[in-house]
Scaffold this active site. Structure first.
Site, PDB file in Angstrom:
ATOM      1  CB  THR A 113      -0.952   0.005   1.222  1.00 17.21           C
ATOM      2  OG1 THR A 113      -1.764   1.186   1.189  1.00 17.21           O
ATOM      3  CG2 THR A 113      -0.185  -0.027   2.532  1.00 17.21           C
ATOM      4  CG  HIS A 152       5.176 -11.153  16.894  1.00 11.65           C
ATOM      5  ND1 HIS A 152       6.229 -11.921  16.439  1.00 11.65           N
ATOM      6  CD2 HIS A 152       5.693 -10.434  17.939  1.00 11.65           C
ATOM      7  CE1 HIS A 152       7.308 -11.670  17.148  1.00 11.65           C
ATOM      8  NE2 HIS A 152       7.011 -10.776  18.071  1.00 11.65           N
TER       9      HIS A 152
END
Length: 407
Positions: free
Chosen positions: A326, A378
């Protein structure tokens, strides 16, 4: 023959369960060609013009503008045997019928033969609807059959219009006012996915910065030749796509996703390119981007941008994706933390290029710098992998020859 215009589950992507009618592009009675646009529909992914499956005449629209259509559904009917809407001509009475009618006074009820009466009862036909042709003005079974066939051939009436959906309201309190507007399907879906990403993934963002000097010099040196050969300018995004693929090949967990208790590693690279539209951010996907050259990437992105402006992106172009890029820099963003697009595990954020003082070989010099951000899940990507991944992208961009030599 009447053809149903059907919307199936999966036509707009596996996750789409409903669409909204934006506008009917054809009305009842209009002739339409095969594959011509019939209606404009909006899903939570994009606005799409839906084509007619057959040529003919539109005989029925089953939903109004503003209606929400649960999928699957039939939305319209088309008579493919008709070529144009025509008003039925009044048939001239046969001479025998005219003579028979002349013998019956206008106020007299025509005589109905038993077989004709049975057929009229079965089909709900009244004597006044039938033209008698029998002796003495009698209604024959054949007369009723003609009336039933003629009624069946007539286009079905359009459904009664429903009250329009009130999407915008103005609330006035004293001298102050507020505007309340219904969220579009795209905006509702964006909101839902952002909340989903925040609540289901362990998101963390790491940052770096890249010196864009080498890429800017390369573009300046080869821009004219590139444009002349491929018909499109060499932009920045193709470099970032190539650099991202290089880094993803080295760190496959960032190109993977979690499915239940399994990690799915993709051996292909479907790169989503976030593009801002009038109704919200959409992310069309470059399929197998690892097989594409710089020109192919630039051409595909330009085509996506044109489709976003004209609301012609297909649902298939918006589904899937293994990693997203993006570019908030086109709007002036200096730094941001992009949000992962589930079920993906990473998103790369580009930002504005600004001339900043940096240290090079013991000297302070002015260089065109860009901050990069990588948000990652994560749960399957460790911090060391994420930091090294972003450093790999930085190295590829600052020395773009590496992308060509694959080193």
């Amino acid at each position: 023959m009447t053809v149903e215009v059907q919307l199936k589950k999966g036509d707009f992507g596996d996750s789409v369960s409903e669409v909204v009618v934006v506008e009917w592009l054809k009305q009842v009675g209009d002739a339409i060609a095969v594959d011509a646009d019939l209606v404009e529909l909006e899903s939570d992914k994009a606005t799409t013009k839906w084509p007619a499956p057959k040529a003919g005449v539109v005989t029925k629209l089953l939903f109004n503008a503003g209606d929400t259509i649960p999928l699957p559904a039939v939305i319209a009917l088309i008579d493919e045997t008709a070529t144009a809407p025509t008003a039925p001509a009044a048939a001239a009475p046969a001479p025998a019928a005219a003579a028979a009618t002349a013998k019956v006074s206008p106020s007299a009820e025509p005589r109905v033969m038993p077989s004709a009466a049975a057929m009229m009862s079965e089909n709900g036909v009244k004597p006044s609807q039938v033209t008698p042709t029998g002796p003495g003005g009698r209604i024959l079974k054949e007369d009723v059959q003609k009336q039933v066939s003629a009624a069946a051939a007539q286009p079905a009436p359009a459904p009664a219009p429903k009250p329009p959906v009130e999407t915008v309201r103005t609330i006035v309190t004293g001298e102050r006012s507020e505007k309340r507007q219904m969220m579009s399907p795209i905006r509702k879906r964006i909101a839902s996915r952002l909340v989903e990403a925040q609540s289901t993934a362990a998101l963390l963002t790491t940052f770096n910065e890249v010196d864009m000097t080498a890429i800017m010099d390369l573009r300046k040196q080869h821009q004219d030749a590139f444009t002349q050969r491929y018909g499109i300018k060499l932009g920045f995004m193709s470099f970032f796509v190539k650099a991202a693929i290089d880094a993803l090949q080295t760190f496959p967990a960032i190109n993977a996703e979690i499915q239940g208790t399994e990690i799915v590693y993709h051996n292909y690279f479907d790169i989503g390119i976030a593009i801002g539209g009038g109704k919200g951010l959409v992310v069309p996907v470059l399929r197998n981007a690892e097989r594409m050259g710089f020109a192919q990437i630039e051409q595909a992105i330009a085509e996506f941008a044109n489709k976003v402006k004209s609301n012609t992106l297909s649902p298939q172009e918006l589904t899937g994706g293994t990693f997203t890029i993006t570019n908030g820099g086109v709007y002036g963003s200096l730094l941001s933390t992009p949000i992962v697009n589930p079920p993906q595990s990473g998103v790369l954020g580009m930002h504005s290029i600004q001339d900043r003082p940096v240290a090079r070989d013991g000297q302070v010099v002015i260089r065109p710098m860009m901050y990069l951000a990588l948000t990652y899940d994560h749960r399957i990507v460790d911090g060391r992998e994420a930091v090294t991944f972003l450093k790999r992208i930085k190295d590829c961009l600052e020395n773009p020859v590496r992308l060509l030599l694959d080193v």
